[in-house]
Enzyme design. Structure first.
Site, PDB file in Angstrom:
ATOM      1  N   SER A  88       0.838  -1.200   0.000  1.00  0.00           N
ATOM      2  CA  SER A  88       0.000   0.000   0.000  1.00  0.00           C
ATOM      3  C   SER A  88       0.872   1.248   0.000  1.00  0.00           C
ATOM      4  CB  SER A  88      -0.910   0.014   1.237  1.00  0.00           C
ATOM      5  OG  SER A  88      -0.160   0.316   2.406  1.00  0.00           O
ATOM      6  N   SER A  90       0.870   3.652   2.279  1.00  0.00           N
ATOM      7  CA  SER A  90       0.836   4.301   3.595  1.00  0.00           C
ATOM      8  C   SER A  90       2.179   4.891   4.014  1.00  0.00           C
ATOM      9  CB  SER A  90       0.375   3.303   4.665  1.00  0.00           C
ATOM     10  OG  SER A  90       1.356   2.311   4.897  1.00  0.00           O
ATOM     11  N   LYS A 145       5.382   0.750   9.456  1.00  0.00           N
ATOM     12  CA  LYS A 145       5.182   2.161   9.780  1.00  0.00           C
ATOM     13  C   LYS A 145       6.476   2.696  10.384  1.00  0.00           C
ATOM     14  CE  LYS A 145       0.754   1.536   8.872  1.00  0.00           C
ATOM     15  NZ  LYS A 145       0.145   2.027   7.612  1.00  0.00           N
ATOM     16  N   SER A 231      -2.917   6.488   5.892  1.00  0.00           N
ATOM     17  CA  SER A 231      -2.234   5.450   6.646  1.00  0.00           C
ATOM     18  C   SER A 231      -3.106   4.959   7.792  1.00  0.00           C
ATOM     19  CB  SER A 231      -0.903   5.985   7.203  1.00  0.00           C
ATOM     20  OG  SER A 231      -0.289   5.025   8.046  1.00  0.00           O
TER      21      SER A 231
END
Length: 284
Positions: A88, A90, A145, A231
């Site tokens: 993705s 994010s 992250k 995100s």
């Protein structure tokens, strides 16, 4: 049902190793005895017969062939480096969809495969690290992250999209603009600890209520994506099965490792085009 690849790999290594050990202890001695008896019975042994008597069962042959390869993969993947693909956006602009990354598995401690129990302390996540971890609400899913909050930190994210740590605003410098899903997105250079990196904000989006605030408990981390308005991270997780004071936090036991390099990029999910290597490099 999600595939538990580490468990399957451990089982495969165990089965292949057991076949090799069974052959070493039981079958190989029998083959040697049969060859010796054959030598005693004939004057001139036939090489083809000896080869046939010494032939390993097909299952044992495959097990012994695959065992060293699988064992090496298990050691590398469990204790040294594991590859991942970014699914993705994010972490844009740091990581793009289709990036293939490498994750350091020992940076935050040596953990047993499958059990994920830390057996050797090596280091702890630092503010600004890009980290892969298992999603607290579903440990079968891996997330990536950036580490924003450490134990004891007070994290605040304001309605004007400013990040505060212990009541101090995180340093940001406007770099420029790029097209976004709702108008232009703003690119900033942000300083988190020793990590200087780019983040992305779409100023027309407001997902967080004013003065959203969290305190990071011991043994946990607060994680935020660099693509701040696209995100699913610690700011938005909502799971009624998790205690309120731990909601949004990543426990130490869920850590997979530190992402440190991009080694290939293949943005086409169907892989109809050739991969490119223009993004190869270290992750900041």
């Amino acid at each position: 049902m999600s595939l538990n690849f580490p468990l399957l790999l451990v089982i495969a290594v165990a089965v292949c190793g057991a076949l090799a050990l069974f052959d070493l202890i039981f079958l190989a001695p029998r083959r040697r005895v049969a060859i010796s008896n054959y030598h005693d019975q004939v004057g001139e042994p036939d090489a083809a017969v000896i080869e046939q008597l010494n032939k390993e069962p097909l299952l044992v042959e495959y097990g012994k062939s695959f065992f060293p390869v699988l064992a090496i993969v298990l050691v590398l993947r469990s204790f040294l480096v594991e590859p991942f693909q970014i699914p993705s956006g994010s972490m844009k602009p740091t990581l793009e969809v289709g990036d293939f990354i490498l994750v350091n598995k020992f940076a935050y401690g040596i953990r047993l495969p499958v059990l994920d129990t830390k057996v050797i302390e090596v280091g702890d996540p630092q503010r600004g690290d890009v980290m892969v971890f298992r999603y607290p609400s579903d440990p079968n899913i891996n997330y990536i992250k950036r580490v924003v909050g450490l134990a004891g930190d007070r994290i605040r994210y304001s309605s004007d999209k400013r990040l505060f740590i212990n009541d101090q605003p995180v340093a940001q410098t406007l770099i420029g603009e790029e097209p976004g899903s709702l108008g232009n997105a703003m690119l900033y250079k942000e300083q988190l600890g020793d990590a200087e990196h780019l983040i992305r904000k779409e100023m027309s989006r407001y997902r967080v209520e004013p003065e959203s605030e969290w305190v990071v408990p011991q043994g946990h981390y607060f994680m935020v994506g660099d693509n701040r308005d696209n995100s699913n991270d610690s700011r938005y997780w909502n799971d009624s099965s998790i205690p309120k004071d731990l909601l949004g936090m990543v426990p130490d036991k869920n850590i997979v490792g530190k992402a440190f390099a991009i080694w290939m990029s293949w943005p086409d999910p169907k892989m109809r085009n050739l991969p490119n290597f223009s993004r190869v490099g270290l992750i900041h």
